[in-house]
Design an enzyme around this catalytic site. Structure first.
Site, PDB file in Angstrom:
ATOM      1  N   GLY A  31       4.570   1.417   5.687  1.00  0.00           N
ATOM      2  CA  GLY A  31       4.711   0.782   6.986  1.00  0.00           C
ATOM      3  C   GLY A  31       5.555  -0.482   6.970  1.00  0.00           C
ATOM      4  CE1 TYR A  32       5.818  -6.537   9.767  1.00  0.00           C
ATOM      5  CE2 TYR A  32       7.735  -6.849   8.366  1.00  0.00           C
ATOM      6  CZ  TYR A  32       6.910  -7.281   9.389  1.00  0.00           C
ATOM      7  OH  TYR A  32       7.188  -8.460  10.035  1.00  0.00           O
ATOM      8  CG  LEU A  33       7.987   2.024   9.409  1.00  0.00           C
ATOM      9  CD1 LEU A  33       7.980   3.218  10.367  1.00  0.00           C
ATOM     10  CD2 LEU A  33       7.943   2.508   7.967  1.00  0.00           C
ATOM     11  N   GLY A  36      15.877   0.985   6.165  1.00  0.00           N
ATOM     12  CA  GLY A  36      15.824   1.788   4.931  1.00  0.00           C
ATOM     13  C   GLY A  36      14.874   2.961   5.118  1.00  0.00           C
ATOM     14  CG  HIS A  37      10.640   2.303   5.658  1.00  0.00           C
ATOM     15  ND1 HIS A  37      10.463   0.972   5.921  1.00  0.00           N
ATOM     16  CD2 HIS A  37       9.954   2.547   4.512  1.00  0.00           C
ATOM     17  CE1 HIS A  37       9.682   0.428   4.993  1.00  0.00           C
ATOM     18  NE2 HIS A  37       9.376   1.357   4.115  1.00  0.00           N
ATOM     19  CD  GLN A  61       1.518   1.993  -3.927  1.00  0.00           C
ATOM     20  OE1 GLN A  61       1.262   3.151  -3.613  1.00  0.00           O
ATOM     21  NE2 GLN A  61       2.730   1.489  -3.771  1.00  0.00           N
ATOM     22  NE  ARG A 187       5.323  -6.391  -2.218  1.00  0.00           N
ATOM     23  CZ  ARG A 187       5.042  -5.181  -2.708  1.00  0.00           C
ATOM     24  NH1 ARG A 187       6.029  -4.319  -2.944  1.00  0.00           N
ATOM     25  NH2 ARG A 187       3.806  -4.815  -2.956  1.00  0.00           N
TER      26      ARG A 187
HETATM   27  P1  AMP Z   1       7.469   1.482   1.001  1.00  0.00           P
HETATM   28  O1  AMP Z   1       7.047   1.449   2.446  1.00  0.00           O
HETATM   29  O2  AMP Z   1       8.030   0.189   0.505  1.00  0.00           O
HETATM   30  O3  AMP Z   1       6.423   2.088   0.105  1.00  0.00           O
HETATM   31  O4  AMP Z   1       8.698   2.484   0.931  1.00  0.00           O
HETATM   32  C1  AMP Z   1       8.599   3.789   1.439  1.00  0.00           C
HETATM   33  C2  AMP Z   1       9.835   4.552   1.028  1.00  0.00           C
HETATM   34  O5  AMP Z   1      10.989   3.893   1.539  1.00  0.00           O
HETATM   35  C3  AMP Z   1      10.015   4.611  -0.501  1.00  0.00           C
HETATM   36  O6  AMP Z   1      10.504   5.892  -0.866  1.00  0.00           O
HETATM   37  C4  AMP Z   1      11.039   3.535  -0.734  1.00  0.00           C
HETATM   38  O7  AMP Z   1      11.803   3.748  -1.901  1.00  0.00           O
HETATM   39  C5  AMP Z   1      11.910   3.664   0.500  1.00  0.00           C
HETATM   40  N1  AMP Z   1      12.680   2.447   0.733  1.00  0.00           N
HETATM   41  C6  AMP Z   1      12.221   1.159   0.721  1.00  0.00           C
HETATM   42  N2  AMP Z   1      13.238   0.297   0.927  1.00  0.00           N
HETATM   43  C7  AMP Z   1      14.365   1.047   1.057  1.00  0.00           C
HETATM   44  C8  AMP Z   1      15.739   0.745   1.278  1.00  0.00           C
HETATM   45  N3  AMP Z   1      16.178  -0.515   1.394  1.00  0.00           N
HETATM   46  N4  AMP Z   1      16.622   1.778   1.358  1.00  0.00           N
HETATM   47  C9  AMP Z   1      16.193   3.056   1.224  1.00  0.00           C
HETATM   48  N5  AMP Z   1      14.910   3.410   1.022  1.00  0.00           N
HETATM   49  C10 AMP Z   1      14.006   2.428   0.944  1.00  0.00           C
END
Ligand code: AMP
Length: 283
Positions: A31-33, A36-37, A61, A187
């Protein structure tokens, strides 16, 4: 867009889509999309007929001293972004749904889990592998998309799917960056204005190492020194690691050949731990 909090209703939704012959794409997130997401959602859409996104801040984790309780959350904002991105379904379980009392099973991947992040965050990849296995079993996607931003995580999931014969195709998508190069991350919201400005040193360091590699540099020590000295502009900061490894095996060597390499960074800017990476064949 349908929002599911429990396993049974989501499963019914997915199995009736599959009965209609639709391919299901899946993007797991905490979340906190950000964009990138959303780029992963687009990738999933290009490989499937409908996309399911999960939002779950997975406690297993995080180590006890890490940022589980302060991890940024914005459920309403996330759902709005996913609606606009034409996601078919969102899985939004709580901790009791994912880890009912009495849960005793976990998934441990060795190999790519062991170095770098694995040394600094000993149970992190066990938590990731366990939750991703559970999410795969709940959603049963045809294809799942992960970001290369979490480079080792991609390697761990790739090994897990292969080793455990999981019937899912994987796709690893490139890292989306802010215009100054900072890798997008939930983050980044923790960074003060000054820290945000210093954080750009990570992507600059990766580009400096890449330029040296392209100029023929193959010495591990020299490449690491280039990363370290470019990180000086993030000072004050604490470099957890600045490494160069074989991109496929994560092995280290004193002098590399022409195999693809990956530069990997974990740096604490203020209290925020940022990770980033770049492969020599990314460009
Ligand atoms: P997270 O919410 O941080 O667990 O990320 C969820 C998914 O989004 C994971 O597969 C991450 O690798 C991907 N992700 C996070 N940041 C980016 C980014 N800047 N570009 C592409 N994918 C991302």
């Amino acid at each position: 867009m349908q929002v599911f909090n429990n396993t049974r209703d989501l499963r019914e939704f997915v199995s009736s889509a599959k009965m209609r012959g639709q391919r299901v794409g899946f993007v797991p997130t905490m979340g906190y999309l950000h964009d990138g997401h959303l780029s992963l959602v687009e990738r999933a859409r290009s490989r499937a007929d409908l996309v399911v996104v999960s939002i779950f801040v997975n406690p297993t984790q995080f180590a006890p001293h890490e940022d589980l309780s302060s991890y940024p959350r914005d459920e309403e904002g996330d759902l709005q972004k996913l609606r606009e991105a034409k996601v078919a379904a969102v899985f939004l379980p709580n901790v009791e749904v994912m880890y009912p009392e009495g849960s005793t099973t976990s998934v441990t991947v060795l190999g790519p889990s062991l170095p770098l992040e694995g040394e600094r965050r000993p149970n992190h990849f066990k938590g990731v592998a366990t939750v991703v296995t559970k999410l795969f079993n709940i959603v049963q996607p045809d294809v799942a998309v992960f970001g290369r931003k979490d480079y080792q995580q991609c390697m761990v999931i790739d090994a897990m799917v292969r080793d455990l014969n999981m019937p899912v195709e994987l796709e690893f998508a490139p890292t989306r960056r802010e215009s100054d190069g900072l890798a997008m991350s939930s983050r980044n919201a923790y960074l003060s204005t000054d820290e945000r400005a210093r954080a750009v040193a990570l992507s600059r360091a990766l580009r400096a190492a890449l330029a040296a590699y392209q100029g023929g540099e193959r010495s591990r020590e020299n490449l690491v020194n280039i990363l370290q000295s470019a990180l000086q502009s993030a000072q004050p900061c604490e470099v957890d690691y600045a490494e160069v490894r074989d991109a496929e095996t994560l092995e280290s060597r004193a002098v590399f050949g022409n195999e693809p390499l990956v530069f990997l960074l974990a740096v604490r800017v203020g209290t925020t731990r940022l990770i980033d990476n770049m492969r020599t064949d990314d460009v």
